[in-house]
Design a protein around this motif. Sequence first.
Motif, mmCIF file in Angstrom:
data_model
loop_
_atom_site.group_PDB
_atom_site.id
_atom_site.type_symbol
_atom_site.label_atom_id
_atom_site.label_comp_id
_atom_site.label_asym_id
_atom_site.label_seq_id
_atom_site.Cartn_x
_atom_site.Cartn_y
_atom_site.Cartn_z
ATOM 1 N N PHE A 22 0.803 -1.221 0.000
ATOM 2 C CA PHE A 22 0.000 0.000 0.000
ATOM 3 C C PHE A 22 0.838 1.275 0.000
ATOM 4 N N ALA A 23 2.074 1.186 0.483
ATOM 5 C CA ALA A 23 2.858 2.407 0.682
ATOM 6 C C ALA A 23 4.352 2.113 0.675
ATOM 7 N N LEU A 24 5.089 3.106 0.244
ATOM 8 C CA LEU A 24 6.538 3.086 0.396
ATOM 9 C C LEU A 24 6.821 3.897 1.656
ATOM 10 N N ILE A 25 7.310 3.226 2.692
ATOM 11 C CA ILE A 25 7.576 3.885 3.973
ATOM 12 C C ILE A 25 9.072 3.848 4.238
ATOM 13 N N GLU A 26 9.612 5.015 4.536
ATOM 14 C CA GLU A 26 11.026 5.121 4.880
ATOM 15 C C GLU A 26 11.149 5.759 6.254
ATOM 16 N N THR A 27 12.087 5.252 7.039
ATOM 17 C CA THR A 27 12.360 5.857 8.341
ATOM 18 C C THR A 27 13.798 6.362 8.347
ATOM 19 N N LYS A 28 13.995 7.462 9.040
ATOM 20 C CA LYS A 28 15.346 8.026 9.125
ATOM 21 C C LYS A 28 15.548 8.617 10.510
ATOM 22 N N ASN A 29 16.538 8.094 11.203
ATOM 23 C CA ASN A 29 16.963 8.694 12.465
ATOM 24 C C ASN A 29 17.987 9.766 12.140
ATOM 25 N N VAL A 30 17.851 10.909 12.771
ATOM 26 C CA VAL A 30 18.822 11.981 12.564
ATOM 27 C C VAL A 30 19.415 12.392 13.907
ATOM 28 N N PHE A 31 20.712 12.473 13.927
ATOM 29 C CA PHE A 31 21.431 12.897 15.124
ATOM 30 C C PHE A 31 22.774 13.419 14.644
ATOM 31 N N ASN A 32 23.052 14.669 14.947
ATOM 32 C CA ASN A 32 24.286 15.266 14.459
ATOM 33 C C ASN A 32 25.028 15.963 15.601
ATOM 34 N N LYS A 33 26.144 16.575 15.271
ATOM 35 C CA LYS A 33 26.974 17.235 16.289
ATOM 36 C C LYS A 33 26.224 18.368 16.982
ATOM 37 N N LYS A 34 25.426 19.097 16.225
ATOM 38 C CA LYS A 34 24.675 20.212 16.810
ATOM 39 C C LYS A 34 23.665 19.701 17.845
ATOM 40 N N ILE A 35 22.972 18.631 17.520
ATOM 41 C CA ILE A 35 22.017 18.045 18.467
ATOM 42 C C ILE A 35 22.766 17.518 19.689
ATOM 43 N N ASN A 36 23.849 16.819 19.456
ATOM 44 C CA ASN A 36 24.633 16.261 20.560
ATOM 45 C C ASN A 36 25.118 17.357 21.506
ATOM 46 N N ALA A 37 25.613 18.448 20.954
ATOM 47 C CA ALA A 37 26.151 19.543 21.769
ATOM 48 C C ALA A 37 25.065 20.273 22.554
ATOM 49 N N ALA A 38 23.834 20.200 22.087
ATOM 50 C CA ALA A 38 22.750 20.964 22.707
ATOM 51 C C ALA A 38 21.956 20.175 23.746
ATOM 52 N N GLN A 39 22.279 18.940 23.985
ATOM 53 C CA GLN A 39 21.446 18.084 24.833
ATOM 54 C C GLN A 39 21.326 18.531 26.287
ATOM 55 N N SER A 40 22.211 19.383 26.754
ATOM 56 C CA SER A 40 22.122 19.821 28.154
ATOM 57 C C SER A 40 21.206 21.030 28.337
ATOM 58 N N ASP A 41 20.689 21.570 27.243
ATOM 59 C CA ASP A 41 19.826 22.752 27.309
ATOM 60 C C ASP A 41 18.594 22.514 26.434
ATOM 61 N N ALA A 42 17.427 22.494 27.053
ATOM 62 C CA ALA A 42 16.194 22.154 26.333
ATOM 63 C C ALA A 42 15.938 23.071 25.140
ATOM 64 N N GLN A 43 16.077 24.375 25.325
ATOM 65 C CA GLN A 43 15.794 25.318 24.234
ATOM 66 C C GLN A 43 16.757 25.119 23.065
ATOM 67 N N LYS A 44 18.033 24.959 23.380
ATOM 68 C CA LYS A 44 19.027 24.741 22.322
ATOM 69 C C LYS A 44 18.788 23.409 21.619
ATOM 70 N N ALA A 45 18.417 22.404 22.392
ATOM 71 C CA ALA A 45 18.163 21.089 21.798
ATOM 72 C C ALA A 45 16.973 21.156 20.843
ATOM 73 N N MET A 46 15.883 21.778 21.284
ATOM 74 C CA MET A 46 14.706 21.878 20.408
ATOM 75 C C MET A 46 15.023 22.680 19.151
ATOM 76 N N LYS A 47 15.825 23.716 19.284
ATOM 77 C CA LYS A 47 16.240 24.502 18.109
ATOM 78 C C LYS A 47 17.064 23.626 17.167
ATOM 79 N N ALA A 48 17.954 22.822 17.738
ATOM 80 C CA ALA A 48 18.770 21.917 16.919
ATOM 81 C C ALA A 48 17.887 20.889 16.209
ATOM 82 N N TYR A 49 16.864 20.390 16.898
ATOM 83 C CA TYR A 49 15.937 19.444 16.260
ATOM 84 C C TYR A 49 15.254 20.117 15.069
#
Length: 153
Positions: free
Chosen positions: A31-58
Amino acid sequence: MHRIAIYSIGKKDEKCYEAIYEDLIKNSKKFALIETKNVFNKKINAAQSDAQKAMKAYSDTFKPFILSDGFNIALDPEGKCLDSFAFANLLKEHTKLAFFIGGAYGLERSFVQSCDMALSLSPLTMSHKIAKMVLLEQLFRGLSIIHNHPYHK
């Protein structure tokens, strides 16, 4: 044929999750072509200690995946809750979709608002791995409803 992409913040999922994802994607293949992709990069990793920065990175990481010719859905606890039939109707209306699953801090309001819809899978908080599993199951269920497949009884 539906084209569905699921983007989530996170590193590679464990094999036990991958096996379930692959099974649900395989079941949906007619019925569908479904693709999944996990994304995690240096910017996300560096921002994990601050919620606002992390959400911006996301948000910054997800923005290139926003469909200009499809329907974009942010998974968000404040989003609309749908039953399986309403979800199937959503799939019937849109054949090209992108779903976005945030990280530990969720998604920025501005990103959620930039999507065509905010969807809540449940009022419960769940990890992105479980959210992806629930979403994939509901995609298969919704597609089964549309195509009168016996999976949904």
